[in-house]
Design a protein around this motif. Sequence first.
Motif, PDB file in Angstrom:
ATOM      1  N   ASP A   1       0.814  -1.207   0.000  1.00 40.09           N
ATOM      2  CA  ASP A   1       0.000   0.000   0.000  1.00 40.09           C
ATOM      3  C   ASP A   1       0.852   1.263   0.000  1.00 40.09           C
ATOM      4  O   ASP A   1       0.319   2.356   0.117  1.00 40.09           O
ATOM      5  N   ASN A   2       2.179   1.113  -0.070  1.00 37.69           N
ATOM      6  CA  ASN A   2       3.091   2.260  -0.079  1.00 37.69           C
ATOM      7  C   ASN A   2       2.878   3.176   1.117  1.00 37.69           C
ATOM      8  O   ASN A   2       2.709   4.384   0.987  1.00 37.69           O
ATOM      9  N   ILE A   3       2.877   2.607   2.298  1.00 35.73           N
ATOM     10  CA  ILE A   3       2.734   3.358   3.542  1.00 35.73           C
ATOM     11  C   ILE A   3       4.056   3.323   4.283  1.00 35.73           C
ATOM     12  O   ILE A   3       4.607   2.255   4.535  1.00 35.73           O
ATOM     13  N   LEU A   4       4.570   4.494   4.615  1.00 30.34           N
ATOM     14  CA  LEU A   4       5.759   4.615   5.451  1.00 30.34           C
ATOM     15  C   LEU A   4       5.299   4.726   6.892  1.00 30.34           C
ATOM     16  O   LEU A   4       4.484   5.579   7.216  1.00 30.34           O
ATOM     17  N   GLU A   5       5.810   3.840   7.749  1.00 30.45           N
ATOM     18  CA  GLU A   5       5.456   3.867   9.167  1.00 30.45           C
ATOM     19  C   GLU A   5       6.692   4.238   9.977  1.00 30.45           C
ATOM     20  O   GLU A   5       7.738   3.605   9.849  1.00 30.45           O
ATOM     21  N   ILE A   6       6.550   5.255  10.801  1.00 28.18           N
ATOM     22  CA  ILE A   6       7.603   5.666  11.722  1.00 28.18           C
ATOM     23  C   ILE A   6       7.039   5.524  13.128  1.00 28.18           C
ATOM     24  O   ILE A   6       6.004   6.106  13.443  1.00 28.18           O
ATOM     25  N   SER A   7       7.709   4.706  13.948  1.00 29.04           N
ATOM     26  CA  SER A   7       7.256   4.477  15.322  1.00 29.04           C
ATOM     27  C   SER A   7       8.365   4.827  16.295  1.00 29.04           C
ATOM     28  O   SER A   7       9.533   4.544  16.037  1.00 29.04           O
ATOM     29  N   VAL A   8       7.980   5.436  17.404  1.00 25.83           N
ATOM     30  CA  VAL A   8       8.909   5.757  18.482  1.00 25.83           C
ATOM     31  C   VAL A   8       8.305   5.236  19.774  1.00 25.83           C
ATOM     32  O   VAL A   8       7.160   5.551  20.101  1.00 25.83           O
ATOM     33  N   SER A   9       9.071   4.412  20.501  1.00 31.35           N
ATOM     34  CA  SER A   9       8.611   3.846  21.773  1.00 31.35           C
ATOM     35  C   SER A   9       9.409   4.452  22.918  1.00 31.35           C
ATOM     36  O   SER A   9      10.587   4.763  22.755  1.00 31.35           O
ATOM     37  N   ASP A  10       8.757   4.593  24.062  1.00 29.19           N
ATOM     38  CA  ASP A  10       9.489   5.008  25.263  1.00 29.19           C
ATOM     39  C   ASP A  10       9.159   4.054  26.393  1.00 29.19           C
ATOM     40  O   ASP A  10       8.326   3.162  26.246  1.00 29.19           O
ATOM     41  N   GLU A  11       9.835   4.207  27.499  1.00 27.61           N
ATOM     42  CA  GLU A  11       9.600   3.367  28.668  1.00 27.61           C
ATOM     43  C   GLU A  11       9.179   4.216  29.862  1.00 27.61           C
ATOM     44  O   GLU A  11       9.524   3.934  31.000  1.00 27.61           O
ATOM     45  N   GLY A  12       8.402   5.273  29.572  1.00 29.07           N
ATOM     46  CA  GLY A  12       7.903   6.158  30.617  1.00 29.07           C
ATOM     47  C   GLY A  12       6.686   5.566  31.306  1.00 29.07           C
ATOM     48  O   GLY A  12       6.471   4.351  31.303  1.00 29.07           O
ATOM     49  N   CYS A  13       5.850   6.423  31.845  1.00 24.92           N
ATOM     50  CA  CYS A  13       4.684   5.968  32.615  1.00 24.92           C
ATOM     51  C   CYS A  13       3.466   5.698  31.730  1.00 24.92           C
ATOM     52  O   CYS A  13       2.434   5.267  32.216  1.00 24.92           O
ATOM     53  N   GLY A  14       3.555   5.946  30.441  1.00 26.94           N
ATOM     54  CA  GLY A  14       2.410   5.759  29.555  1.00 26.94           C
ATOM     55  C   GLY A  14       1.540   6.999  29.519  1.00 26.94           C
ATOM     56  O   GLY A  14       1.885   8.043  30.064  1.00 26.94           O
ATOM     57  N   ILE A  15       0.406   6.879  28.857  1.00 22.16           N
ATOM     58  CA  ILE A  15      -0.513   8.010  28.708  1.00 22.16           C
ATOM     59  C   ILE A  15      -1.909   7.595  29.148  1.00 22.16           C
ATOM     60  O   ILE A  15      -2.226   6.412  29.200  1.00 22.16           O
ATOM     61  N   GLY A  16      -2.725   8.584  29.434  1.00 26.59           N
ATOM     62  CA  GLY A  16      -4.139   8.333  29.688  1.00 26.59           C
ATOM     63  C   GLY A  16      -4.848   8.301  28.349  1.00 26.59           C
ATOM     64  O   GLY A  16      -5.085   9.351  27.758  1.00 26.59           O
ATOM     65  N   GLU A  17      -5.140   7.123  27.845  1.00 26.30           N
ATOM     66  CA  GLU A  17      -5.696   6.998  26.500  1.00 26.30           C
ATOM     67  C   GLU A  17      -7.094   7.598  26.368  1.00 26.30           C
ATOM     68  O   GLU A  17      -7.566   7.810  25.268  1.00 26.30           O
ATOM     69  N   ASN A  18      -7.741   7.881  27.473  1.00 25.58           N
ATOM     70  CA  ASN A  18      -9.074   8.485  27.419  1.00 25.58           C
ATOM     71  C   ASN A  18      -8.999  10.012  27.372  1.00 25.58           C
ATOM     72  O   ASN A  18     -10.017  10.674  27.322  1.00 25.58           O
ATOM     73  N   LYS A  19      -7.795  10.561  27.380  1.00 23.38           N
ATOM     74  CA  LYS A  19      -7.617  12.021  27.330  1.00 23.38           C
ATOM     75  C   LYS A  19      -7.261  12.453  25.920  1.00 23.38           C
ATOM     76  O   LYS A  19      -6.609  11.727  25.176  1.00 23.38           O
ATOM     77  N   ASP A  20      -7.689  13.641  25.553  1.00 22.32           N
ATOM     78  CA  ASP A  20      -7.370  14.184  24.228  1.00 22.32           C
ATOM     79  C   ASP A  20      -5.995  14.837  24.290  1.00 22.32           C
ATOM     80  O   ASP A  20      -5.872  16.046  24.517  1.00 22.32           O
TER      81      ASP A  20
END
Length: 73
Positions: A1-20
Motif C-alpha cells: 500500500d506504499n505506507i511509510l510507518e515511523i514508530s517511536v517507543s518510550d519506557e515512561g509511565c504511559g498516557i491516559g488513553e481516554n484524554k485528548d
Amino acid sequence: DNILEISVSDEGCGIGENKDIFAPFKRYGKAGGSGLGLFVAKNAANAMGAQISVLNRNDGKSGAVAKLLLKIS
C-alpha cells in the motif's frame, strides 16, 4: 500500500488513553511546556495526509508508542 510507518517507543509511565492529548494547551501530570507540541504534530500530519497516534505499549513494558503513517507514491 506504499505506507511509510515511523514508530517511536518510550519506557515512561504511559498516557491516559481516554484524554485528548492532541488538544491545544493541554498538559497532564507535571509536564512542562506550552501544551502545543502534539497539537502541532497532529495538524502537520493532517496537512500531509498522514495519520498520527500515541498509544500505550502492549508488549508488557510501561510507556507509549507514537506512530506516524504516511502514504508515499
